[in-house]
Motif scaffolding. Structure first.
Motif, PDB file in Angstrom:
ATOM      1  N   THR A 296       0.836  -1.204   0.000  1.00 27.07           N
ATOM      2  CA  THR A 296       0.000   0.000   0.000  1.00 27.07           C
ATOM      3  C   THR A 296       0.871   1.255   0.000  1.00 27.07           C
TER       4      THR A 296
ATOM      5  N   ASP B 298      -7.153  -4.492  -3.220  1.00 26.63           N
ATOM      6  CA  ASP B 298      -6.439  -5.315  -2.255  1.00 26.63           C
ATOM      7  C   ASP B 298      -7.069  -6.703  -2.217  1.00 26.63           C
TER       8      ASP B 298
ATOM      9  N   ARG C 255       4.091  -4.238   9.780  1.00 25.65           N
ATOM     10  CA  ARG C 255       2.908  -4.002  10.598  1.00 25.65           C
ATOM     11  C   ARG C 255       3.041  -4.675  11.959  1.00 25.65           C
TER      12      ARG C 255
HETATM   13 MG   LIG Z   1      -1.992  -2.997   2.200  1.00 23.71          MG
END
Ligand SMILES: [Mg+2]
Ligand SMILES: Nc1ncnc2c1ncn2[C@@H]1O[C@H](COP(=O)(O)OP(=O)(O)O)[C@@H](O)[C@H]1O
Length: 289
Positions: A76, A132, A244
């Motif tokens: 992203t 996505d 993440r």
């Molecule tokens: Mg993403």
């Protein structure tokens, strides 16, 4: 400027592309193969512009892309940068990025899918449509799935409105490969496949340090070693999500630090106490028990 000479460097600087590519290189840790591919795409786009300038044929290079890789590998983030690059080169008019998943495109009932998909496409026009987990659009075990209706509409727009919209299909590598196998029409319209590798532990540590310094925290040396140990273990567990997971682990470490300081409220505090994450803040993770 005379019409028979062109200063490549000047043109390059004019597009601001150098700025974006430099910041991509500096701010994003690792991702070398991704950076190389983006540079290649940017070069192709720039040369294509210059060819147009000399009246040479310019074959609007197919700009639709596929970003494959595990969660948290920067898909992203890079998509946003890509939208910027395409905008600077004037390939898209607005340069925004719209992220959607199956549910934004496909309806539950007959007749709902086409208007839904068209609405999304309208919003994305002039920018980048980032789909996505794109493989969820196609359900091989269900012939009447409305997903294929969305794919049909998407295909038409990808072919006929290439100058107004760039589509990026993103997701895990294996299901994306299968998805392209079952949808050759789609596959043939996606010219640029970019694979996002998992980060190494040293890269994850670099990312952690960037995040911490943005939040005005830092590891003690012992804490850094503990975090290396943590990541080495965490990386092997299910649902590891690269950068993440680093973010989430640091959120928990800050919570532990706050708790630790709170438990010792009867002593005086220094700025250093508030800034430093200690090894114990990391080692309390359930991964060590
Ligand atoms: Mg993403
Ligand atoms: N190469 C990188 N260097 C530093 N931070 C990164 C990098 N890649 C991703 N991040 C950070 O990690 C988080 C997850 O990245 P994201 O682009 O959402 O991954 P994906 O879309 O592949 O799941 C974001 O907050 C992003 O800022």
């Amino acid at each position: 400027m005379s019409k028979d000479k062109i200063n490549l460097q000047k043109e390059y600087i004019k597009t601001q592309i150098s700025k974006i590519i430099n910041s991509l290189n500096e701010e994003l840790i690792g991702l070398t193969p991704v950076k190389v591919r983006i540079r290649e795409i940017a070069a192709l786009l720039l040369i294509d512009k210059l060819r147009q300038y000399f009246g040479l044929t310019s074959t609007n290079p197919g700009l639709h892309m596929s970003f494959t890789g595990n969660p948290g590998t920067g898909k992203t983030t890079v998509g946003l940068r890509m939208a910027d690059i395409l905008f600077q080169l004037k390939y898209i008019k607005k340069g925004h990025l719209l992220t959607v998943t199956r549910d934004d495109l496909v309806g539950q009932y007959i007749g709902h899918t086409a208007p839904k998909t068209k609405e999304v496409l309208k919003k994305a026009m002039g920018g980048v449509l980032f789909i996505d987990e794109a493989y969820y659009l196609y359900k091989p075990d269900n012939e009447r799935d409305y997903g294929s209706e969305a794919i049909e509409i998407l295909l038409q727009v990808m072919e006929n409105q290439r100058d107004d919209l760039v589509v990026i299909l993103a997701g895990y590598k294996e299901p994306m490969d299968k998805f392209y196998e079952s949808n050759p029409g789609l596959s043939s319209r996606v010219a640029n496949h970019i694979d996002f590798p998992d980060f190494s532990v040293p890269e994850l540590i670099k990312i952690a340090k960037i995040i911490l310094s943005e939040q005005q925290y830092r590891f003690t040396n012992e804490a850094e070693n503990a975090f290396i140990e943590y990541l080495t273990k965490r990386r092997e567990k299910p649902l590891f999500a690269n950068a993440r997971s680093v973010k989430n682990a640091l959120d928990r470490a800050r919570m532990k630090q706050a708790n630790r300081i709170f438990d010792n409220y009867n002593r005086t505090l220094t700025k250093k106490d508030l800034v430093e994450i200690e090894a114990s803040d990391i080692l309390q993770s359930t991964i060590f028990v």
